[in-house]
Write an enzyme that holds these catalytic residues in place. Structure first.
Site, short mmCIF file in Angstrom:
data_model
loop_
_atom_site.label_atom_id
_atom_site.label_comp_id
_atom_site.label_asym_id
_atom_site.label_seq_id
_atom_site.Cartn_x
_atom_site.Cartn_y
_atom_site.Cartn_z
CB CYS A 4 -0.91 -0.02 1.23
SG CYS A 4 -1.82 1.51 1.43
CB CYS A 7 0.78 1.35 4.40
SG CYS A 7 -0.83 0.91 5.09
CG ASP A 30 -2.90 14.56 -4.79
OD1 ASP A 30 -3.82 13.83 -4.38
OD2 ASP A 30 -2.33 14.38 -5.89
CG HIS A 46 -4.59 -0.53 4.98
ND1 HIS A 46 -4.06 0.08 3.86
CD2 HIS A 46 -5.62 -1.29 4.54
CE1 HIS A 46 -4.74 -0.32 2.80
NE2 HIS A 46 -5.69 -1.16 3.18
CG ASN A 86 -12.52 10.20 -5.33
OD1 ASN A 86 -13.57 10.83 -5.46
ND2 ASN A 86 -11.36 10.67 -5.70
CB THR A 94 -6.31 5.74 -8.15
OG1 THR A 94 -5.94 6.86 -7.36
CG2 THR A 94 -7.11 6.19 -9.35
CG HIS A 97 -4.24 3.89 3.28
ND1 HIS A 97 -3.26 3.23 4.01
CD2 HIS A 97 -4.72 4.87 4.12
CE1 HIS A 97 -3.15 3.77 5.21
NE2 HIS A 97 -4.03 4.79 5.30
CG HIS A 99 -7.15 8.93 -0.06
ND1 HIS A 99 -7.22 7.62 -0.48
CD2 HIS A 99 -7.44 9.70 -1.14
CE1 HIS A 99 -7.53 7.59 -1.76
NE2 HIS A 99 -7.68 8.84 -2.19
CG HIS A 101 -8.86 13.98 -2.53
ND1 HIS A 101 -7.81 13.94 -3.42
CD2 HIS A 101 -9.42 12.74 -2.57
CE1 HIS A 101 -7.74 12.74 -3.97
NE2 HIS A 101 -8.71 11.99 -3.48
P1 5GP Z 1 -8.03 8.78 -5.32
O1 5GP Z 1 -8.24 8.86 -6.80
O2 5GP Z 1 -7.69 7.37 -4.88
O3 5GP Z 1 -9.11 9.42 -4.53
O4 5GP Z 1 -6.78 9.70 -5.03
C1 5GP Z 1 -5.47 9.27 -4.91
C2 5GP Z 1 -4.61 10.51 -4.91
O5 5GP Z 1 -3.34 10.15 -4.46
C3 5GP Z 1 -4.46 11.15 -6.28
O6 5GP Z 1 -4.92 12.51 -6.22
C4 5GP Z 1 -2.95 11.07 -6.56
O7 5GP Z 1 -2.46 12.20 -7.19
C5 5GP Z 1 -2.38 10.89 -5.17
N1 5GP Z 1 -1.15 10.10 -5.13
C6 5GP Z 1 -0.95 8.87 -5.69
N2 5GP Z 1 0.27 8.41 -5.39
C7 5GP Z 1 0.86 9.36 -4.62
C8 5GP Z 1 2.15 9.46 -3.99
O8 5GP Z 1 3.00 8.57 -4.07
N3 5GP Z 1 2.39 10.59 -3.28
C9 5GP Z 1 1.46 11.60 -3.14
N4 5GP Z 1 1.82 12.66 -2.43
N5 5GP Z 1 0.24 11.52 -3.71
C10 5GP Z 1 -0.05 10.43 -4.45
ZN ZN Z 2 -2.47 1.35 3.55
#
Ligand code: 5GP
Ligand code: ZN
Length: 113
Positions: A4, A7, A30, A46, A86, A94, A97, A99, A101
């Protein structure tokens, strides 16, 4: 969780630009910001998504929301913000884990989707 990404970020194995951290939660910038200021807040514990919240873990989530105003201020957001999580394929989650925004730092679009 071995594979993950978040994580690994929480454990310091992948670098991030931290905005706020304590023993339970971490907030970091982000990688691909979708607003002038775009911060992600995660529980260090997690959980895959909102779908995983139970009576036993809901206090962790309440704790995140208690701290979101502090985190927004630490990130330099001064004039309002939007919080989004999301959850699942139709919402284009995507990273699996949980989260949140936090988007701000300028006028956001009126539409959510
Ligand atoms: P989701 O689409 O799952 O809601 O958002 C995942 C977010 O994580 C995306 O906005 C993406 O830009 C961000 N993200 C993905 N991998 C990384 C990373 O390794 N570091 C940081 N800081 N953000 C990440
Ligand atoms: Zn995780």
């Amino acid at each position: 969780m071995e594979n993950c990404v978040f994580c690994k970020i929480a454990a310091g194995l992948i670098p991030s630009t931290k905005v706020y951290e304590d023993d339970k939660i971490l907030a970091f910038k982000d990688l691909n910001p979708q607003a002038p200021i775009h911060v992600l807040v995660i529980p260090k514990m997690h959980m895959d998504s909102l779908e995983d919240i139970t009576e036993d873990t809901s206090a962790e989530i309440a704790y995140i929301f208690e701290n979101i105003p502090v985190i927004a201020a630490c990130a330099g957001i001064r004039n309002g913000y939007r919080v989004v999580s999301n959850c699942g394929p139709d919402a284009c989650q995507t990273i699996h884990h949980l989260h949140f925004h936090i988007l701000g730092g300028g006028k956001l679009g009126e539409k959510l989707a």
